[in-house]
Design a protein around this motif. Structure first.
Motif, short mmCIF file in Angstrom:
data_model
loop_
_atom_site.label_atom_id
_atom_site.label_comp_id
_atom_site.label_asym_id
_atom_site.label_seq_id
_atom_site.Cartn_x
_atom_site.Cartn_y
_atom_site.Cartn_z
N SER A 12 0.85 -1.19 0.00
CA SER A 12 0.00 0.00 0.00
C SER A 12 0.89 1.23 0.00
O SER A 12 2.07 1.17 0.35
N ILE A 13 0.32 2.34 -0.42
CA ILE A 13 1.04 3.62 -0.45
C ILE A 13 0.37 4.58 0.51
O ILE A 13 -0.86 4.71 0.51
N ASN A 14 1.16 5.24 1.31
CA ASN A 14 0.65 6.22 2.26
C ASN A 14 0.76 7.62 1.65
O ASN A 14 0.14 7.91 0.66
N MET A 56 2.17 10.85 -0.39
CA MET A 56 2.90 11.10 -1.63
C MET A 56 3.15 12.60 -1.72
O MET A 56 2.22 13.39 -1.48
N SER A 99 -2.96 9.49 2.17
CA SER A 99 -3.72 8.38 1.59
C SER A 99 -5.21 8.67 1.61
O SER A 99 -5.96 8.13 0.79
N GLY A 153 -6.44 11.59 0.96
CA GLY A 153 -6.73 12.63 -0.02
C GLY A 153 -6.54 14.06 0.46
O GLY A 153 -6.74 15.00 -0.30
N ARG A 202 -3.45 12.28 -7.04
CA ARG A 202 -2.92 10.92 -7.08
C ARG A 202 -3.94 9.98 -7.69
O ARG A 202 -5.15 10.19 -7.57
N ASP A 203 -3.42 8.96 -8.34
CA ASP A 203 -4.24 7.89 -8.89
C ASP A 203 -3.79 6.61 -8.19
O ASP A 203 -2.75 6.04 -8.55
N ASN A 204 -4.53 6.19 -7.19
CA ASN A 204 -4.10 5.05 -6.38
C ASN A 204 -4.06 3.75 -7.19
O ASN A 204 -3.23 2.88 -6.92
N ASN A 238 -0.74 3.83 -8.80
CA ASN A 238 0.41 4.16 -7.93
C ASN A 238 1.15 5.39 -8.44
O ASN A 238 2.39 5.41 -8.49
N VAL A 260 1.48 9.77 -8.64
CA VAL A 260 1.19 11.09 -8.10
C VAL A 260 1.54 12.12 -9.17
O VAL A 260 2.53 11.96 -9.91
N VAL A 289 7.54 9.10 -1.82
CA VAL A 289 6.39 8.22 -1.61
C VAL A 289 6.64 7.32 -0.41
O VAL A 289 7.71 6.71 -0.31
#
Length: 123
Positions: free
Chosen positions: A30-32, A34, A53, A55, A71-73, A76, A78, A97
Protein backbone atom coordinates in the motif's frame (compact mmCIF):
# COMPACT_ATOMS: atom_id res chain seq x y z
CA UNK A 1 12.43 -2.87 -3.56
CA UNK A 2 10.43 0.04 -4.91
CA UNK A 3 11.26 2.24 -7.89
CA UNK A 4 9.95 5.72 -8.64
CA UNK A 5 10.06 7.11 -12.16
CA UNK A 6 9.41 10.79 -12.72
CA UNK A 7 8.57 12.56 -15.94
CA UNK A 8 7.23 15.85 -17.24
CA UNK A 9 9.96 18.34 -16.51
CA UNK A 10 11.38 20.72 -19.07
CA UNK A 11 11.79 24.31 -20.17
CA UNK A 12 8.77 26.60 -20.04
CA UNK A 13 8.23 30.32 -20.32
CA UNK A 14 7.00 32.36 -17.35
CA UNK A 15 3.25 32.01 -17.05
CA UNK A 16 3.28 28.58 -18.65
CA UNK A 17 2.27 25.19 -17.30
CA UNK A 18 3.81 21.78 -16.78
CA UNK A 19 2.53 18.51 -15.37
CA UNK A 20 4.88 16.22 -13.49
CA UNK A 21 4.19 12.53 -12.98
CA UNK A 22 5.73 9.98 -10.63
CA UNK A 23 4.97 6.27 -10.96
CA UNK A 24 5.83 3.81 -8.20
CA UNK A 25 6.44 0.15 -8.93
CA UNK A 26 7.86 -2.92 -7.21
CA UNK A 27 7.10 -4.46 -3.82
CA UNK A 28 4.09 -2.32 -2.90
CA UNK A 29 1.41 -3.47 -0.49
CA UNK A 30 0.00 0.00 0.00
CA UNK A 31 1.04 3.62 -0.45
CA UNK A 32 0.65 6.22 2.26
CA UNK A 33 1.70 9.82 1.74
CA UNK A 34 2.90 11.10 -1.63
CA UNK A 35 4.66 14.39 -2.09
CA UNK A 36 6.70 16.64 -4.30
CA UNK A 37 9.81 18.46 -3.18
CA UNK A 38 12.16 20.76 -5.05
CA UNK A 39 15.72 21.91 -4.78
CA UNK A 40 16.99 25.03 -6.48
CA UNK A 41 20.72 25.62 -7.03
CA UNK A 42 22.41 26.60 -3.79
CA UNK A 43 19.27 26.04 -1.73
CA UNK A 44 17.93 23.30 0.52
CA UNK A 45 15.32 20.85 -0.63
CA UNK A 46 11.85 22.09 0.27
CA UNK A 47 8.37 20.64 0.35
CA UNK A 48 6.17 21.79 -2.51
CA UNK A 49 2.99 19.75 -2.02
CA UNK A 50 1.85 16.65 -0.18
CA UNK A 51 -1.18 14.38 -0.25
CA UNK A 52 -2.17 11.76 2.29
CA UNK A 53 -3.72 8.38 1.59
CA UNK A 54 -7.03 9.91 2.59
CA UNK A 55 -6.73 12.63 -0.02
CA UNK A 56 -5.85 15.59 2.20
CA UNK A 57 -3.40 18.01 0.66
CA UNK A 58 -1.10 20.78 1.77
CA UNK A 59 1.05 23.20 -0.18
CA UNK A 60 3.97 25.51 0.32
CA UNK A 61 2.75 29.09 0.56
CA UNK A 62 4.76 30.00 -2.52
CA UNK A 63 2.75 27.65 -4.77
CA UNK A 64 -0.75 27.86 -3.29
CA UNK A 65 -3.31 28.65 -5.96
CA UNK A 66 -0.89 27.77 -8.78
CA UNK A 67 0.05 24.12 -8.19
CA UNK A 68 -2.24 21.14 -7.68
CA UNK A 69 -1.19 17.74 -6.39
CA UNK A 70 -3.29 14.68 -7.18
CA UNK A 71 -2.92 10.92 -7.08
CA UNK A 72 -4.24 7.89 -8.89
CA UNK A 73 -4.10 5.05 -6.38
CA UNK A 74 -4.94 2.42 -8.98
CA UNK A 75 -1.85 3.43 -10.95
CA UNK A 76 0.41 4.16 -7.93
CA UNK A 77 0.97 7.58 -9.46
CA UNK A 78 1.19 11.09 -8.10
CA UNK A 79 0.92 14.20 -10.26
CA UNK A 80 1.84 17.83 -9.85
CA UNK A 81 0.02 20.27 -12.12
CA UNK A 82 1.98 23.51 -12.19
CA UNK A 83 0.34 26.62 -13.63
CA UNK A 84 1.39 30.26 -13.80
CA UNK A 85 5.01 29.23 -13.47
CA UNK A 86 7.56 31.79 -12.34
CA UNK A 87 11.34 31.89 -12.75
CA UNK A 88 11.67 31.23 -9.02
CA UNK A 89 9.99 27.85 -9.55
CA UNK A 90 13.11 26.71 -11.40
CA UNK A 91 14.48 23.67 -9.58
CA UNK A 92 14.92 19.93 -9.67
CA UNK A 93 11.64 18.40 -8.55
CA UNK A 94 11.61 15.13 -6.62
CA UNK A 95 8.70 12.91 -5.71
CA UNK A 96 8.63 11.18 -2.35
CA UNK A 97 6.39 8.22 -1.61
CA UNK A 98 5.72 6.33 1.61
CA UNK A 99 5.32 2.63 0.85
CA UNK A 100 4.28 -0.34 2.94
CA UNK A 101 5.91 -3.53 1.64
CA UNK A 102 5.72 -7.18 2.60
CA UNK A 103 9.19 -8.52 3.38
CA UNK A 104 8.16 -12.15 3.56
CA UNK A 105 8.12 -12.01 7.35
CA UNK A 106 6.47 -8.73 8.16
CA UNK A 107 5.36 -5.40 6.75
CA UNK A 108 7.92 -2.64 6.42
CA UNK A 109 7.34 1.06 5.83
CA UNK A 110 9.89 3.07 3.90
CA UNK A 111 10.15 6.39 2.11
CA UNK A 112 11.41 6.43 -1.46
CA UNK A 113 12.67 9.25 -3.66
CA UNK A 114 12.46 9.71 -7.39
CA UNK A 115 15.54 10.55 -9.45
CA UNK A 116 14.46 14.15 -9.94
CA UNK A 117 13.23 16.05 -12.96
CA UNK A 118 14.46 19.50 -13.91
CA UNK A 119 11.98 22.32 -14.34
CA UNK A 120 13.35 25.51 -15.86
CA UNK A 121 11.17 28.60 -16.12
CA UNK A 122 12.78 31.16 -18.36
CA UNK A 123 12.04 33.40 -21.32
Amino acid sequence: QVQLVESGGGLVQPGGSLRLSCVASGNIFSINGMGWYRQAPGKQRELVAFTTSGGSTNYADSVKGRFTISRDNAKNTVYLQMNSLKPEDTAVYYCNVGVLSWSGLNYRANDYWGQGTLVTVSS
